[in-house]
Every structure is written in C-alpha cells, then in structure tokens.
Scaffold this active site. Structure first.
Site, short mmCIF file in Angstrom:
data_model
loop_
_atom_site.label_atom_id
_atom_site.label_comp_id
_atom_site.label_asym_id
_atom_site.label_seq_id
_atom_site.Cartn_x
_atom_site.Cartn_y
_atom_site.Cartn_z
CG ASP A 216 -2.60 0.88 1.06
OD1 ASP A 216 -2.32 1.96 0.83
OD2 ASP A 216 -3.50 0.56 1.41
CG HIS A 239 -0.14 1.81 -3.38
ND1 HIS A 239 -1.99 1.45 -3.46
CD2 HIS A 239 -0.22 -0.11 -3.70
CE1 HIS A 239 -2.48 -0.17 -3.28
NE2 HIS A 239 -1.16 -1.03 -3.82
#
Ligand SMILES: *[C@@H]1O[C@H](CO)[C@@H](O)[C@H](O)[C@H]1NC(C)=O
Ligand SMILES: *[C@@H]1O[C@H](CO)[C@@H](O)[C@H](O)[C@H]1NC(C)=O
Length: 393
Positions: A216, A239
């Site tokens: 993430d 991310h």
C-alpha cells in the site's frame, strides 16, 4: 615512500577516530541509562513462549525509574501478544530492540500489536526486527497494525525493521516532534492495506534515510498534520507517498487539513503511484496546502505525479465534486519514467479546482521510450524550466 607511510598513519588515525566516534555514539545511547533487560523479567528467546508479561513488567519498572531508562530486548526470537507500553514515565524511555519480535497467530487485539502511548522522550532503536507474520494471521481482513505511536512527544525511531505486517506497519498518531530514520519496512507488493508509515494528527515529523517496500502507501500523510518532512526515502513496491485520502468522514472539516509538507530527494521504483494527493468525491470539506515535492526520481511508476480528487478505490462512490481545497503545491525537479501515457495527472475538483500549483523542471518519459502526456482538469498554476511532458497548466 614517506608519503605513503604518512598516508597510512593518517588512515589509521582516522579509523581509530571513527571507531572511537561510533563507540561514543553507542555508549552515549546508554550513558547514564539504566537497563531493564526483558530476559531478567522472564522473557524467553525460544520463538514460541508468550513473553508479554515479561515485556510489560520490564517496561513498567523502567517507566517508574527517575532517569534515563532503556528496556532492552536482547538478540533472539521473542513472541508477545498485543501490548500497550503506556506512559507518562518518570524519565526518558528507550526500547532497544536487538532481537526479533513476533505475534502469535491469533492476537487478542484485532487492531494493534505493539503500541507506545503518552510517552515524553522515547527512543525505539537497536537494529532488531518486528515481524508481524501476516501469513499466519487467521483474520480474512487486514487486522493489527504492527507498531503504533500514540501521543508521543519527542520521539526518535531509528535502526529498526518491520516486516510482514497484518495492516499498516507503523502509525504515528497525535504525536509531536518525531524523528524517524534508518528504518526498513518490507511486505509483499500484493499485501492489502500494509501502509509503511501512516502519519496523522501530528506535527513536526521527519522521516529520512529509509527504505519502504509494501502493498500500500509507502508513506501516507493524513488529516490534522503539519510540518511533515520526508527525505531520502526509497519507495517500492507500493503505492507511493500519499497525502490523504481526505474527505471520507462527514463533519470532519477541522481534521481534514494537511499543511506544510516537504518530500525531498526520494526515489520510487515500480510503484503504482509516485507523489499523490487523494481526496474522495464527497461534500466533506477540508484543506491541503503548502506542499513541496522536490528532487524526486520516479522509475517505472504507473502514475508518477497525480492529484486525484475523485479517489474511489472500490466503486461505486458518492460522486459529487470534492470539497477539499488544494492550494500551493510545488513539484520541483521530478524526473524518470512512467508506465502509463499520462505522467502528470492533475484532476482537481470542479468545485474549487487546485490553486497555486507550480511545475518546475519536470522531465518524464514513458517507460517504453515514447513521449508522455499531461492531463489537467480545473488545475491552475505556473510552470518554469524544463517541461516534459508538455504542460497543461
Ligand atoms: C510552508 O511549509 C513549510 C514547511 O513546513 C514552512 O516552513 C513554511 O513556513 C510554510 N509556509 C507557509 C506560507 O505557511
Ligand atoms: C478526472 O475526474 C473526472 C471527474 O471529475 C473523471 O470522470 C475522469 O475520469 C478523471 N480523469 C482522469 C484522466 O482520471
């Protein structure tokens, strides 16, 4: 010949000085500090006995000590259930992690594993590892965060590793003056919700010299945060570094504010996003202001520069123009390769638009060598210097 001898002598002197310096630094961390070794409280480095009580007893004694106290976890494999290390303490506290700490398969707390709360003056260091063992977690959903720092004033978190967390690896919440450096965070690229470092409701936080690879956000900077500085961070997989998401909760206007952020000298490799601002398309108000992203190298990143005011990870979402205002955001010296055609995407709210954007020396091409493009919607600002792709501001 004489020159060489002098040089060698010089080198030896420098080496000795270096050794002395390193020694002094290590000694300094312990000088005048009283050590509370978890093994003396019954912790067992056998990789299976639950040492929670021993860890807590060591912490509680250290916390009562009127002076510099250091809880020391020696080398070895330790296991503890969810633990709350609670302050305030009488003196400054250290948690020196030399070993490896893991949770049992099933934790008694579904949301957090190791928490430090209400401590003034905290050092967490020691070159050890927090291993969340996500693969052994029976919960089908992301569960316990590995390390939470709640309401800490004046903290240093350095030289530790966090691997395989079951949710975010580290969260800084309600803290002031935190210095994080030489941190290694690692989780598989496909592991859900394993944010590297989440920073929320905090001020004066510096993250530097660290490597984060996760499933993430490498770093997420959340509401009510200001004066946040990230530098020399390597991110990938993951991310990217995100501001937000903002605007999810109703009636949260005072909390949905992020101001005064710098991200400098960072590298992103193979991430889905690079530097990202994300807000939900909701009527919930908020503000993102005064951010600078500079000297950013993006290598093979899907969305290198992105403002997404229609953030909707699981459609369908409530689609009204975002009520989060985005102002004064500078991108300075950003270069590298994009895995998508659109290297610069500034998709701002129809309601407020983004104001005061600055693009300076942007040099991005597609990974396949083709020229990249930019996309702007309701984005207002200025450009300076090199502009590749050609700008849409
Ligand atoms: C913007 O943020 C920087 C970094 O936190 C801070 O030093 C500066 O004072 C802020 N500027 C304004 C106008 O608030
Ligand atoms: C930008 O946002 C609009 C909604 O305002 C959305 O429909 C569109 O797909 C987005 N464009 C891009 C290129 O992401």
């Amino acid at each position: 010949m004489e020159g060489k001898v002098v040089l060698r002598f010089g080198t030896i002197v420098s080496l000795l000085l270096l050794v002395a310096l390193v020694g002094a630094t290590i000694a300094n961390a312990y000088s005048n500090a009283k050590v509370f070794d978890v093994r003396r409280y019954g912790a067992k480095p056998d990789g299976k006995s639950d040492s929670s009580e021993a860890f807590l007893a060591a912490w509680n004694d250290a916390c009562k000590y009127e002076g510099k106290a250091r809880v020391v976890v020696p080398p070895g494999e330790f296991v503890t259930d969810a633990i709350m290390f609670l302050g305030p303490c009488k003196g400054s506290m250290g948690f020196i992690m030399k070993g490896r700490l893991s949770p049992p398969d099933r934790l008694s707390d579904s949301g957090k594993w190791i928490t430090f709360r209400y401590v003034n003056g905290l050092m967490v260091s020691g070159h050890g590892t927090f291993d969340g063992r996500s693969y052994a977690d029976p919960s089908p959903k992301p569960s316990a965060m590995s390390l939470r720092f709640e309401f800490i004033n004046d903290g240093v978190i350095s030289h530790i590793r966090s691997v395989n967390s079951r949710n975010a690896h580290m969260q800084i919440y309600g803290c002031n003056k935190i210095r994080m450096h030489n941190i290694l965070i690692k989780a598989p690229g496909n592991s859900k919700n394993t944010d590297g470092i989440k920073i929320g409701a905090s001020t004066d936080v510096h993250v530097t010299n660290s490597v984060i690879g996760t499933g993430d956000d490498c770093i997420a900077i959340l509401g009510k945060s200001s004066d946040i500085h990230v530098s020399q961070v390597f991110c990938g997989p993951g991310h990217g570094i995100s501001i937000g998401s903002m605007g999810y909760y109703p009636n949260n206007e005072k909390n949905d504010v992020v101001t005064g952020v710098t991200v400098t000298d960072c590298t992103f490799r193979g991430t889905t996003d690079g530097v990202r601002i994300k807000t939900w398309a909701t009527p919930n108000a908020g503000l993102v202001q005064n951010l600078t992203f500079s000297n950013i190298h993006l290598d093979s990143v899907d969305n290198p520069i992105i403002i997404d005011q229609e953030y909707c990870p699981k459609p369908p979402c409530n689609q009204v123009p975002s009520h989060i205002r985005i102002e004064d955001v500078t991108y300075d010296n950003v270069w590298g390769t994009s895995r998508s055609a659109v290297a610069v995407k500034l998709n701002c709210s129809k309601m407020y638009g983004c104001k005061g954007l600055v693009l300076k020396d942007i040099n991005m091409i597609q990974k396949n060598g083709l020229d990249a493009t930019s996309f702007c919607s309701n984005a207002v600002g200025a450009t300076h210097g090199v502009q590749k792709p050609s700008p849409c501001l």
